[in-house]
Design a protein around this motif. Structure first.
Motif, PDB file in Angstrom:
ATOM      1  N   ASP A   1      -8.150   2.825   4.142  1.00  0.00           N
ATOM      2  CA  ASP A   1      -8.301   1.670   5.025  1.00  0.00           C
ATOM      3  C   ASP A   1      -9.783   1.636   5.354  1.00  0.00           C
ATOM      4  O   ASP A   1     -10.280   2.460   6.124  1.00  0.00           O
ATOM      5  CB  ASP A   1      -7.449   1.814   6.283  1.00  0.00           C
TER       6      ASP A   1
ATOM      7  N   CYS B   1       0.836  -1.207   0.000  1.00  0.00           N
ATOM      8  CA  CYS B   1       0.000   0.000   0.000  1.00  0.00           C
ATOM      9  C   CYS B   1       0.866   1.251   0.000  1.00  0.00           C
ATOM     10  O   CYS B   1       1.239   1.772   1.055  1.00  0.00           O
ATOM     11  CB  CYS B   1      -0.940  -0.020   1.200  1.00  0.00           C
TER      12      CYS B   1
ATOM     13  N   ALA C   1      -2.968   5.829   5.646  1.00  0.00           N
ATOM     14  CA  ALA C   1      -4.213   5.626   4.898  1.00  0.00           C
ATOM     15  C   ALA C   1      -5.284   6.615   5.340  1.00  0.00           C
ATOM     16  O   ALA C   1      -5.275   7.100   6.478  1.00  0.00           O
ATOM     17  CB  ALA C   1      -4.728   4.203   5.104  1.00  0.00           C
TER      18      ALA C   1
END
Length: 164
Positions: free
Chosen positions: A39, A33, A52
């Protein structure tokens, strides 16, 4: 000695009942990622993938698994969320549409061997998904380079794929 819990006369590691399943998938997620991403269903701020953008129904955000910000992102990570969603196929289709070309999808899901997580034992879980069924769905959505792990000590498995 590892602490355990019992369910239906079977023993499981205690940590499975404490939440934060994501901790077992994060080492892989951190490798895959990169850039800007989500997320989805992180649960608690401390459990969210570092860097995220968190998407969770409990965080007061106007966004959820079926409504994400307009932009396309480099990755979507989700741990122990998909089994809670009424329409997991719709969610995956939508998530794939929100990935940029070359974007990665990283899913961490409960394994059917953990009996407590089966929908008839845990009503928070609507589905019990298998790696095979999720991968078949993702292939139909155009995802490539799909890989899945076996069941881990957390009775969960990881699926990763790329949007070409």
């Amino acid at each position: 000695m590892i602490e355990t819990i019992k369910f239906n006369d079977k023993e499981y590691p205690l940590f499975q009942a404490l939440g934060n399943a994501s901790q077992f998938a994060l080492p892989y997620a951190k490798l895959l990622c990169k850039g800007r991403g989500y997320d989805i269903g992180y649960g608690k701020e401390a459990w969210k993938l570092e860097g995220a953008i968190g998407i969770d129904v409990n965080d007061g955000s106007p966004f959820d698994a079926y409504r994400l910000p307009e932009e396309k992102v480099d990755y979507i990570y989700s741990s122990h969320c998909l089994e809670h969603l009424p329409d997991w196929v719709k969610a995956l289709s939508y998530w794939v549409s929100k990935l940029r070309k070359g974007g990665d999808l990283v899913l961490y899901l409960p394994h059917k061997d953990q009996e407590y997580w089966l929908p008839w034992n845990n009503r928070k879980h609507i589905h019990i998904l298998t790696a095979e069924s999720v991968i078949m769905c993702l292939k139909s959505l155009g995802m490539t380079d799909l890989f899945s792990s076996e069941r881990d000590l957390n009775h969960s498995f990881l699926i990763v794929g790329n949007k070409k």
